[in-house]
Design a protein around this motif. Structure first.
Motif, PDB file in Angstrom:
ATOM      1  N   SER A   1      18.007  60.247  64.392  1.00 37.84           N
ATOM      2  CA  SER A   1      16.577  59.935  64.292  1.00 37.84           C
ATOM      3  C   SER A   1      16.218  58.694  65.090  1.00 37.84           C
ATOM      4  N   THR A   2      16.999  57.662  64.919  1.00 42.06           N
ATOM      5  CA  THR A   2      16.688  56.411  65.593  1.00 42.06           C
ATOM      6  C   THR A   2      16.799  56.569  67.107  1.00 42.06           C
TER       7      THR A   2
ATOM      8  N   GLY B   1       8.545  51.769  65.663  1.00 43.42           N
ATOM      9  CA  GLY B   1       9.162  51.532  64.362  1.00 43.42           C
ATOM     10  C   GLY B   1      10.665  51.387  64.443  1.00 43.42           C
ATOM     11  N   VAL B   2      11.138  50.816  65.533  1.00 43.09           N
ATOM     12  CA  VAL B   2      12.572  50.613  65.693  1.00 43.09           C
ATOM     13  C   VAL B   2      12.818  49.138  65.983  1.00 43.09           C
TER      14      VAL B   2
ATOM     15  N   ASN C   1      11.953  58.663  72.710  1.00 39.40           N
ATOM     16  CA  ASN C   1      10.593  59.167  72.863  1.00 39.40           C
ATOM     17  C   ASN C   1       9.529  58.136  72.498  1.00 39.40           C
TER      18      ASN C   1
ATOM     19  N   ARG D   1       8.698  56.430  69.880  1.00 42.19           N
ATOM     20  CA  ARG D   1       7.861  56.685  68.720  1.00 42.19           C
ATOM     21  C   ARG D   1       7.585  55.412  67.920  1.00 42.19           C
TER      22      ARG D   1
ATOM     23  N   ASP E   1      16.380  59.198  68.752  1.00 38.87           N
ATOM     24  CA  ASP E   1      15.204  59.968  69.154  1.00 38.87           C
ATOM     25  C   ASP E   1      13.970  59.078  69.209  1.00 38.87           C
ATOM     26  N   ARG E   2      13.814  58.221  68.219  1.00 42.57           N
ATOM     27  CA  ARG E   2      12.642  57.338  68.209  1.00 42.57           C
ATOM     28  C   ARG E   2      12.624  56.448  69.444  1.00 42.57           C
TER      29      ARG E   2
END
Lengths: 321, 321
Positions: B18-19, B29-30, B25, B27, B21-22
């Motif tokens: 998930s991270t 919030g990392v 892309n 997204r 991917d974040r």
DNA sequence: GCGAAAATGACAGACGTCAATCATTTTCTT
DNA sequence: AAGAAAATGATTGACGTCTGTCATTTTCGC
């Protein structure tokens, strides 16, 4: 909305997905009437298999091999560079290009390309069931596609340029062959003869693509026949031609030669030669890979005609050759 | 074995899929340090996102729009045909090309291409957040890529050909403009001047790309100045030029013009004109689509330099133009 | 150190196709 | 008509990525 899927085809044909799949991929065990119905549905819906999904599923990455002759002729190294660049560019498309030396043995892959008419290798690849694309130099026989210029046309082009340069006057053009045995060179010479006629073309000298020989033989020829008004260098070895032109200063024949290399480029810019006819190796390589991909996908490669580029000192390509 | 996947990247970075991917892309919030680690892992592994899988997942098919001017100039219709052909060829690659008329309003799509410098449309597209590629005619401003020939180079090429044709003799070349207002035409003229010098180039006549005007004005000019040795037709309307050359028989100036159309092709073959400089519309279209795909994928389009093709009667492309 | 906010992880269902398995139905044989 | 063979259907888990939800952990402010 989007394109029809195989599910849609199956539904339209009134069969299950499995059966449609069996027909599409030729897995056998399907009744003739079902085959017909699926085929019809494919027609009707205009279904085209989504190759990206198919390749993803097969986890296939295309494995291509490119056999490029050794030698830093400038030309082959341009071909090599083009393959590496394309390899880079297509990395995201699951295309792996294995750049191999002509001395290396044949290994398995989805499609191979040979640069130059290397009949033995073509035979070996064909025997191994690997489809072969030939680049630059065609070789009749069981190969799937030829990508390259038409050398007859290239020769005619050279002839035409000499014609234009000799407008109104008689021409004495000396053709310089690499080797009379090479089909490419014979074709180019034949093309030049078509346009100039045998009267304007002197007997060719052959220099074996070697700069030293070029220099020696050409110097001799120019001394023997001071009336030469044009040169057409059909093969390689032009590093031997260029200094001769420099030495002659303003009074030199009209010069047409092949392949844009650092040397020929510099000579153009310096006004030592007049025209370079180029095969556009980068484009040839790109087209060859397109053809290989099509072949690997089981499609017929689109026929491509590469028109040789004509360069003067004024239209040299910039830093993105 | 195969290329690393995003899973591999995540594992190497010590974060979850998930991270990774974040980060990939964007997204949000990392934490910064996680971003760094993922970036590093991407670097280390040489990860490249598999675009085929990504597009499959997004069920995205590239939606491209092409705005091509009306008119059967021969040239624009060649562009149209090229778009249709490429549209066909790329159907399996989830690329849908919407060929639109310049009068149609802007609709949403992933990337658009305008043929000719249609600044209003470019502005409208840009305002709608659609990246724009310009084809054939550049227009400075906020566009993502220009695909086309360098018209200055094209003009120099024409000049050089006249130079070669006039070898040793003085030249009187008449340039024929479509319109002096078109940047493309001005560039071509400037290029010709660079090579020929103002002394060999007569003042240009402007025929508004119209065959009738071409015929009238050119006939007049040839009568007024019988010493004209060359013509350089910079724009369109050559259907008016060709019959004039036919009427003059053997004694005609050296003629260079632009765009390979059925008319210019026939004229070349009949020996009524000498050279055609062509933009290679099919290639331009293919390159434009490559660039559009790259842009839609969020990559930087590879810079392409299209060298205009030079055609004589001897190197005309066959039935696969 | 407490609660809120931020960051992370785990998971699941797509996308369209491939490839395999197994159960079921239809057709053929004699 | 029974059994064998052929054909078909149903289902499942990949492939690598996207996108969403939800639970859990970590970090931060005070």
């Amino acid at each position: 909305m989007g394109n029809p899927t195989l599910h849609d085809v199956a539904r339209a044909a009134g069969v299950s997905y499995s059966t449609a799949d069996r027909v599409l991929n030729g897995r056998g065990g399907v009744a003739e009437k079902s085959i017909q119905r699926v085929r019809q549905a494919i027609q009707d819906l205009g279904y085209r298999r989504d190759m990206t999904a198919a390749n993803l599923s097969r986890r296939r990455s295309y494995r291509f091999a490119a056999y490029v002759p050794q030698g830093d002729h400038g030309f082959f190294s341009a071909i090599r560079r083009a393959f590496l660049a394309e390899s880079q560019r297509r990395a995201g498309q699951r295309i792996a290009i294995n750049l191999r030396d002509v001395t290396e043995p044949v290994t398995d892959c989805d499609c191979a390309v040979t640069v130059g008419a290397d009949q033995d290798r073509i035979d070996a690849l064909t025997a191994a069931g690997i489809p072969v694309v030939t680049l630059v130099s065609d070789s009749p026989g069981a190969r799937r596609a030829y990508i390259g210029i038409d050398n007859l046309v290239a020769g005619r082009t050279a002839g035409r340029l000499h014609r234009i340069a000799h407008r109104g006057g008689p021409a004495r053009v000396l053709p310089i062959l690499g080797s009379a045995g090479l089909r490419d060179h014979r074709d180019r010479l034949a093309g030049a003869i078509e346009v100039l006629g045998p009267g304007s073309l002197l007997p060719a000298i052959a220099v074996a693509d070697d700069p030293g020989r070029m220099r020696a033989l050409l110097e001799q020829a120019l001394r023997d026949d001071p009336g030469i008004t044009g040169l057409y260098s059909i093969g390689a070895g032009n590093r031997g031609l260029i200094p001769l032109m420099r030495e002659r200063g303003g009074d030199r024949p009209f010069v047409v030669l092949h392949e844009l290399t650092p040397h020929s480029r510099a000579a153009l810019q310096d006004g030592l030669i007049d025209v370079v006819i180029d095969q556009k190796p980068a484009e040839e390589v790109a087209r060859a890979l397109d053809a290989m991909k099509a072949i690997a996908d089981g499609e017929a490669p689109a026929p491509v005609a590469i028109t040789p580029a004509i360069f003067f000192k004024d239209n040299l390509p910039g830093d993105t050759p």
